[in-house]
Design an enzyme around this catalytic site. Sequence first.
Site, mmCIF file in Angstrom:
data_model
loop_
_atom_site.group_PDB
_atom_site.id
_atom_site.type_symbol
_atom_site.label_atom_id
_atom_site.label_comp_id
_atom_site.label_asym_id
_atom_site.label_seq_id
_atom_site.Cartn_x
_atom_site.Cartn_y
_atom_site.Cartn_z
ATOM 1 C CB THR A 76 5.183 -1.772 -4.506
ATOM 2 O OG1 THR A 76 3.947 -2.410 -4.148
ATOM 3 C CG2 THR A 76 5.917 -1.366 -3.248
ATOM 4 C CB THR A 77 1.051 -1.935 -8.087
ATOM 5 O OG1 THR A 77 0.901 -3.035 -7.184
ATOM 6 C CG2 THR A 77 0.479 -2.341 -9.443
ATOM 7 C CE LYS B 187 -3.675 -2.504 0.052
ATOM 8 N NZ LYS B 187 -4.458 -2.690 -1.189
ATOM 9 C CB THR B 188 4.206 2.160 -0.129
ATOM 10 O OG1 THR B 188 4.846 1.076 -0.811
ATOM 11 C CG2 THR B 188 4.088 1.845 1.352
ATOM 12 C CB SER C 276 23.124 5.670 5.677
ATOM 13 O OG SER C 276 24.219 5.394 4.837
#
Length: 243
Positions: free
Chosen positions: A91-92, A88-89, A186
Amino acid sequence: MTHLSNYGNDRLGLYTFVNLANFVQSWTNLKLQTLPPVQLAHKYFELFPEQRDPLWQNPCDDKRHRDIWSKEKTCDRLPKFLVIGPQKTGTTALYLFLIMHPSIISNSPSPKTFEEVQFFNRNNYHRGIDWYMEFFPVPSNVTTDFLFEKSANYFHSEEAPKRAASLIPKAKIITILIDPSDRAYSWYQLLIIDGQQLRNDPAIVMDEVQKFLGVTPHYNYSEALTLHGKTDFIFREIKSSAL
């Protein structure tokens, strides 16, 4: 050596074990006992529970493995980078942007999980390396072609990091964060993408992704999204992936 076959599936391990047993039986006072294969396996894993789950290594990293591996197989079918999520960020949407690039190639879809293979975090891992590589084509140019896999569940998986590091230790990692973070991250070979920027200005984000991966030739996402009428489609996909 007694419970895992090698890549060539030859009989060297069995030959060595049988002759060792014969030597011990003939030249010592030890009494050897055995069990049927399944019971023997259970007994072995009772003694060595840490070896119950395999940890696949890259067969091309060891010359001995390459020498006995089938000539028809190649480690060039393993991905050069992973998109690990989280869910849900966007990625698709990132996946759709990536495959627009002529040198970036995704895995073929899975019948059960669609574009996500979910190899490193599920029981698919026990299907082995050959099963995993069947999802990827043989690259036409191993130098310029970039194979990748996107599986959003890798982000929170406890097993995925060590499994991926063992099989593809040189692969780069991409993840997406939506909310600003208070800490400076990092991590070598890790790219963190601002999900809000991916929504608002995807061309700039994809330029940074290309630089991070070192992929060539440079693909003009700004021109492609504008001239080829793909902007609305991609933005609809971003909205549906709950950015």
